[in-house]
Design a protein around this motif. Structure first.
Motif, PDB file in Angstrom:
ATOM      1  N   ILE A 151      50.848  44.004  85.447  1.00  0.00           N
ATOM      2  CA  ILE A 151      51.888  44.936  85.000  1.00  0.00           C
ATOM      3  C   ILE A 151      51.508  45.560  83.658  1.00  0.00           C
ATOM      4  O   ILE A 151      51.567  46.784  83.484  1.00  0.00           O
ATOM      5  N   LEU A 152      51.093  44.718  82.698  1.00  0.00           N
ATOM      6  CA  LEU A 152      50.820  45.194  81.342  1.00  0.00           C
ATOM      7  C   LEU A 152      49.422  45.776  81.171  1.00  0.00           C
ATOM      8  O   LEU A 152      49.221  46.702  80.378  1.00  0.00           O
ATOM      9  N   ASP A 153      48.452  45.233  81.894  1.00  0.00           N
ATOM     10  CA  ASP A 153      47.069  45.687  81.682  1.00  0.00           C
ATOM     11  C   ASP A 153      46.309  45.708  83.003  1.00  0.00           C
ATOM     12  O   ASP A 153      45.283  45.028  83.166  1.00  0.00           O
ATOM     13  N   PRO A 154      46.788  46.498  83.968  1.00  0.00           N
ATOM     14  CA  PRO A 154      46.170  46.481  85.306  1.00  0.00           C
ATOM     15  C   PRO A 154      44.719  46.920  85.316  1.00  0.00           C
ATOM     16  O   PRO A 154      43.926  46.454  86.143  1.00  0.00           O
ATOM     17  N   GLU A 155      44.346  47.820  84.401  1.00  0.00           N
ATOM     18  CA  GLU A 155      42.971  48.323  84.350  1.00  0.00           C
ATOM     19  C   GLU A 155      42.103  47.540  83.376  1.00  0.00           C
ATOM     20  O   GLU A 155      40.907  47.814  83.250  1.00  0.00           O
ATOM     21  N   GLY A 156      42.708  46.613  82.672  1.00  0.00           N
ATOM     22  CA  GLY A 156      41.959  45.819  81.697  1.00  0.00           C
ATOM     23  C   GLY A 156      41.452  46.628  80.522  1.00  0.00           C
ATOM     24  O   GLY A 156      40.384  46.345  79.965  1.00  0.00           O
ATOM     25  N   THR A 157      42.234  47.643  80.110  1.00  0.00           N
ATOM     26  CA  THR A 157      41.770  48.554  79.049  1.00  0.00           C
ATOM     27  C   THR A 157      42.522  48.376  77.722  1.00  0.00           C
ATOM     28  O   THR A 157      42.317  49.167  76.799  1.00  0.00           O
ATOM     29  N   TYR A 158      43.410  47.374  77.630  1.00  0.00           N
ATOM     30  CA  TYR A 158      44.191  47.222  76.387  1.00  0.00           C
ATOM     31  C   TYR A 158      43.279  47.151  75.164  1.00  0.00           C
ATOM     32  O   TYR A 158      43.471  47.877  74.187  1.00  0.00           O
ATOM     33  N   ALA A 159      42.285  46.281  75.215  1.00  0.00           N
ATOM     34  CA  ALA A 159      41.414  46.076  74.048  1.00  0.00           C
ATOM     35  C   ALA A 159      40.620  47.334  73.709  1.00  0.00           C
ATOM     36  O   ALA A 159      40.521  47.721  72.539  1.00  0.00           O
ATOM     37  N   SER A 160      40.051  47.990  74.716  1.00  0.00           N
ATOM     38  CA  SER A 160      39.238  49.183  74.452  1.00  0.00           C
ATOM     39  C   SER A 160      40.103  50.353  73.990  1.00  0.00           C
ATOM     40  O   SER A 160      39.694  51.130  73.115  1.00  0.00           O
ATOM     41  N   ASP A 161      41.305  50.489  74.552  1.00  0.00           N
ATOM     42  CA  ASP A 161      42.218  51.559  74.113  1.00  0.00           C
ATOM     43  C   ASP A 161      42.643  51.347  72.666  1.00  0.00           C
ATOM     44  O   ASP A 161      42.703  52.306  71.879  1.00  0.00           O
ATOM     45  N   LEU A 162      42.952  50.098  72.321  1.00  0.00           N
ATOM     46  CA  LEU A 162      43.349  49.794  70.948  1.00  0.00           C
ATOM     47  C   LEU A 162      42.190  50.041  69.995  1.00  0.00           C
ATOM     48  O   LEU A 162      42.374  50.614  68.911  1.00  0.00           O
ATOM     49  N   ASP A 163      40.995  49.648  70.390  1.00  0.00           N
ATOM     50  CA  ASP A 163      39.818  49.854  69.541  1.00  0.00           C
ATOM     51  C   ASP A 163      39.584  51.340  69.291  1.00  0.00           C
ATOM     52  O   ASP A 163      39.257  51.748  68.168  1.00  0.00           O
ATOM     53  N   ALA A 164      39.774  52.167  70.316  1.00  0.00           N
ATOM     54  CA  ALA A 164      39.600  53.611  70.163  1.00  0.00           C
ATOM     55  C   ALA A 164      40.652  54.184  69.222  1.00  0.00           C
ATOM     56  O   ALA A 164      40.360  55.054  68.393  1.00  0.00           O
ATOM     57  N   ALA A 165      41.887  53.699  69.334  1.00  0.00           N
ATOM     58  CA  ALA A 165      42.970  54.171  68.465  1.00  0.00           C
ATOM     59  C   ALA A 165      42.707  53.785  67.013  1.00  0.00           C
ATOM     60  O   ALA A 165      42.945  54.575  66.089  1.00  0.00           O
ATOM     61  N   ILE A 166      42.215  52.586  66.805  1.00  0.00           N
ATOM     62  CA  ILE A 166      41.892  52.132  65.444  1.00  0.00           C
ATOM     63  C   ILE A 166      40.749  52.968  64.875  1.00  0.00           C
ATOM     64  O   ILE A 166      40.765  53.338  63.692  1.00  0.00           O
ATOM     65  N   HIS A 167      39.774  53.286  65.702  1.00  0.00           N
ATOM     66  CA  HIS A 167      38.642  54.118  65.253  1.00  0.00           C
ATOM     67  C   HIS A 167      39.130  55.493  64.809  1.00  0.00           C
ATOM     68  O   HIS A 167      38.696  56.013  63.771  1.00  0.00           O
ATOM     69  N   ARG A 168      40.033  56.089  65.588  1.00  0.00           N
ATOM     70  CA  ARG A 168      40.593  57.399  65.206  1.00  0.00           C
ATOM     71  C   ARG A 168      41.364  57.297  63.899  1.00  0.00           C
ATOM     72  O   ARG A 168      41.302  58.195  63.049  1.00  0.00           O
ATOM     73  N   PHE A 169      42.081  56.192  63.724  1.00  0.00           N
ATOM     74  CA  PHE A 169      42.836  55.965  62.484  1.00  0.00           C
ATOM     75  C   PHE A 169      41.880  55.865  61.299  1.00  0.00           C
ATOM     76  O   PHE A 169      42.111  56.479  60.238  1.00  0.00           O
ATOM     77  N   TYR A 170      40.781  55.140  61.447  1.00  0.00           N
ATOM     78  CA  TYR A 170      39.793  55.000  60.383  1.00  0.00           C
ATOM     79  C   TYR A 170      39.162  56.349  60.033  1.00  0.00           C
ATOM     80  O   TYR A 170      38.835  56.615  58.869  1.00  0.00           O
ATOM     81  N   GLU A 171      38.960  57.185  61.022  1.00  0.00           N
ATOM     82  CA  GLU A 171      38.363  58.504  60.764  1.00  0.00           C
ATOM     83  C   GLU A 171      39.228  59.343  59.840  1.00  0.00           C
ATOM     84  O   GLU A 171      38.731  60.161  59.063  1.00  0.00           O
ATOM     85  N   ILE A 172      40.549  59.158  59.944  1.00  0.00           N
ATOM     86  CA  ILE A 172      41.474  59.930  59.111  1.00  0.00           C
ATOM     87  C   ILE A 172      41.713  59.268  57.762  1.00  0.00           C
ATOM     88  O   ILE A 172      41.670  59.933  56.717  1.00  0.00           O
ATOM     89  N   TYR A 173      41.945  57.964  57.772  1.00  0.00           N
ATOM     90  CA  TYR A 173      42.392  57.266  56.554  1.00  0.00           C
ATOM     91  C   TYR A 173      41.340  56.361  55.938  1.00  0.00           C
ATOM     92  O   TYR A 173      41.583  55.791  54.852  1.00  0.00           O
TER      93      TYR A 173
END
Length: 209
Positions: free
Chosen positions: A185-207
């Motif tokens: 239900i929460l992570d059917p594609e198993g992408t939680y970790a990679s999606d979060l890592d990508a979001a953190i990377h975008r955050f680092y690029e800005i801040y």
């Protein structure tokens, strides 16, 4: 005579303090205008023109920081949406009781924050708040409201530590181990970790890291 001499020192300090605390109607009016740009559920598009760069950055960094929320759920950032009103759908009502300079480029206002359920309705649950202003290029800008700026900085610092240690992924995996039936239900594609890592990377690029 010497006693009178020393008595004048606290007296002068008191007079100075009282004169600095004298209400300024123009500042009072400006403070009321700035109240419209205090974030409530979101940061308005034109807030950048009414907030100091310091305050605006503290807010946007907190808003943009990935909070590790489980898919489809509210995460640690939920508190950001309720600086002024709660989650019940009320409207904010501001009354600026007084405003005064605290320095050449600094000013403070005492604001009564209340809630109304419809325009022109009865004001409820009023509480006193402090609004800080800074004079930037000849214009008074909002620099803080009731300690929000420092709260945002502490919040971001805590999130950055979780990014560094991988705590969000650890917490998520621990939850799924304890509730194995929810993985599909929460992570059917198993992408939680990679999606979060990508979001953190975008955050680092800005801040920055």
């Amino acid at each position: 005579m010497k006693a009178l001499k020393y008595l004048f020192v606290p007296l002068i300090a008191l007079v100075t303090a009282l004169s600095c605390r004298q209400n300024d109607p123009a500042l009072q009016e400006r403070a009321l205008e700035l109240c419209k740009y205090i974030p409530d559920h979101s940061i308005s598009d034109d807030a950048v023109n009414y907030l100091t760069p310091d305050f605006y950055t503290a807010l946007t960094e907190a808003w943009d920081a990935p909070d590790g929320a489980f898919p489809g759920e509210s995460g640690e950032s939920e508190w950001l949406y309720y600086f002024v009103t709660g989650s019940g759908g009320s409207l904010p009502h501001f009354t600026v009781e007084s405003a005064w300079r605290t320095g050449k480029n600094r000013a403070v206002a005492t604001v009564l924050l209340g809630q109304v359920w419809e325009p022109g309705g009865e004001v409820q649950s009023e509480r006193p708040c402090s609004l800080e202003m800074e004079l930037c290029d000849g214009e008074w800008l909002l620099d803080d409201f009731d300690g929000i700026k420092e709260a945002c900085r502490i919040y971001v610092k805590e999130l950055r530590e979780k990014y560094r240690t991988g705590a969000f992924v650890t917490e998520f995996e621990r939850y799924l181990q304890e509730h194995p039936g929810e993985r599909d239900i929460l992570d059917p594609e198993g992408t939680y970790a990679s999606d979060l890592d990508a979001a953190i990377h975008r955050f680092y690029e800005i801040y920055g890291e």
